[in-house]
Design a protein around this motif. Structure first.
Motif, PDB file in Angstrom:
ATOM      1  N   LEU A  28       0.702  -1.424   0.059  1.00  0.00           N
ATOM      2  CA  LEU A  28      -0.175  -0.049   0.354  1.00  0.00           C
ATOM      3  C   LEU A  28       1.007   1.042  -0.335  1.00  0.00           C
ATOM      4  O   LEU A  28       1.692   1.739   0.634  1.00  0.00           O
ATOM      5  N   GLU A  29       0.707   2.589  -1.002  1.00  0.00           N
ATOM      6  CA  GLU A  29       1.603   3.140  -1.102  1.00  0.00           C
ATOM      7  C   GLU A  29       1.208   4.420  -1.069  1.00  0.00           C
ATOM      8  O   GLU A  29      -0.597   4.524  -1.362  1.00  0.00           O
ATOM      9  N   GLY A  30       1.631   6.131  -0.730  1.00  0.00           N
ATOM     10  CA  GLY A  30       1.393   7.213  -0.533  1.00  0.00           C
ATOM     11  C   GLY A  30       2.430   7.922  -0.743  1.00  0.00           C
ATOM     12  O   GLY A  30       2.858   7.393  -1.420  1.00  0.00           O
ATOM     13  N   VAL A  31       1.351   8.375  -2.751  1.00  0.00           N
ATOM     14  CA  VAL A  31       2.422   9.381  -3.581  1.00  0.00           C
ATOM     15  C   VAL A  31       2.142  10.064  -4.013  1.00  0.00           C
ATOM     16  O   VAL A  31       0.847  10.813  -3.204  1.00  0.00           O
ATOM     17  N   GLY A  62      -0.647  -3.195  -4.471  1.00  0.00           N
ATOM     18  CA  GLY A  62      -0.338  -3.501  -5.517  1.00  0.00           C
ATOM     19  C   GLY A  62      -0.067  -4.840  -4.972  1.00  0.00           C
ATOM     20  O   GLY A  62       0.081  -5.110  -3.398  1.00  0.00           O
ATOM     21  N   TYR A  63       0.811  -5.660  -5.158  1.00  0.00           N
ATOM     22  CA  TYR A  63       1.337  -7.569  -4.971  1.00  0.00           C
ATOM     23  C   TYR A  63       1.897  -7.791  -5.726  1.00  0.00           C
ATOM     24  O   TYR A  63       1.977  -7.718  -7.203  1.00  0.00           O
ATOM     25  N   TYR A 188       4.376   0.849   2.490  1.00  0.00           N
ATOM     26  CA  TYR A 188       4.455  -0.649   3.487  1.00  0.00           C
ATOM     27  C   TYR A 188       4.039  -2.198   3.007  1.00  0.00           C
ATOM     28  O   TYR A 188       2.919  -1.842   2.185  1.00  0.00           O
ATOM     29  N   ARG A 189       5.183  -3.008   3.354  1.00  0.00           N
ATOM     30  CA  ARG A 189       4.406  -4.013   2.237  1.00  0.00           C
ATOM     31  C   ARG A 189       3.959  -4.667   3.711  1.00  0.00           C
ATOM     32  O   ARG A 189       4.469  -5.487   4.430  1.00  0.00           O
ATOM     33  N   PHE A 190       2.790  -5.699   3.621  1.00  0.00           N
ATOM     34  CA  PHE A 190       1.775  -6.487   4.492  1.00  0.00           C
ATOM     35  C   PHE A 190       2.698  -7.833   4.335  1.00  0.00           C
ATOM     36  O   PHE A 190       3.167  -8.471   2.790  1.00  0.00           O
TER      37      PHE A 190
END
Length: 190
Positions: A28-31, A62-63, A188-190
């Motif tokens: 999940l990203e903020g851009v 994304g994944y 952040y990557r889960f």
């Protein structure tokens, strides 16, 4: 002699580190980006290129799927909004939103640094306001433009799933409209 060659080969192999793993999974990203919009505008009998700069901001998901040591393939979806607009003869042309879906390939440079390339479909919504008339009498014209996007970037991975980076991207839309962006992201990557 064979034993010495085998020992030398083993020592050389041990001295070269294995390629680092690319982080995989959901992200999940903020851009936020410096945004440059270029549009072909008809003025009289000529088409003139107009350009304007602004800020683009939003989020992405994304994944990434690991494809072996040092490589991952991924899928992205992004929604951004912008402050970018261009004055044209008909009024003020403003970017309302941009939706992107595409794929990406990521390669590992080290345990902390990755590089990636992406490509996909982009849909930009534009709004045209006639600034010389009453908005109630002349509502804005809203239209969508289809196009494609390509990008290259670098990301730095943290210790607890966080990452950040930069990406240069180019989007080309129908009707002679294009965008160039210098994007900064935190994720952040889960």
């Amino acid at each position: 002699m064979k034993k010495m060659l085998l020992l030398a080969a083993a020592a050389a192999g041990a001295a070269v580190p294995a390629a680092a793993e690319v982080p995989a999974g959901f992200r999940l990203e903020g851009v936020v980006a410096f945004d440059s919009l270029k549009a072909g505008v008809t003025e009289g009998t000529a088409v003139v290129k107009r350009e304007s700069n602004g800020v683009s901001y939003g989020g992405a998901v994304g994944y990434d799927f690991p494809m072996g040591t040092g490589l991952a393939l991924g899928a992205d979806a992004e929604l951004t909004f912008a402050t970018t607009d261009i004055n044209i003869a008909e009024g003020l042309l403003t970017v309302s939103k941009d939706l992107y879906v595409g794929g990406r390939i990521t390669g590992s440079l080290s345990d902390r640094f990755n590089v990636f390339a992406k490509a996909g479909y982009s849909n930009m919504r534009l709004r045209l306001d006639d600034v010389d008339t009453n908005p109630a009498d002349n509502p804005p014209i809203i239209g969508n433009l289809d196009g494609y996007r390509v990008g290259l970037g670098v990301q730095v991975n943290g210790d607890s799933g966080e990452y950040y980076g930069v990406e240069g991207r180019y989007s080309d839309y129908e009707g002679g409209v294009s965008r160039r962006q210098a994007m900064f992201f935190v994720g952040y990557r889960f």
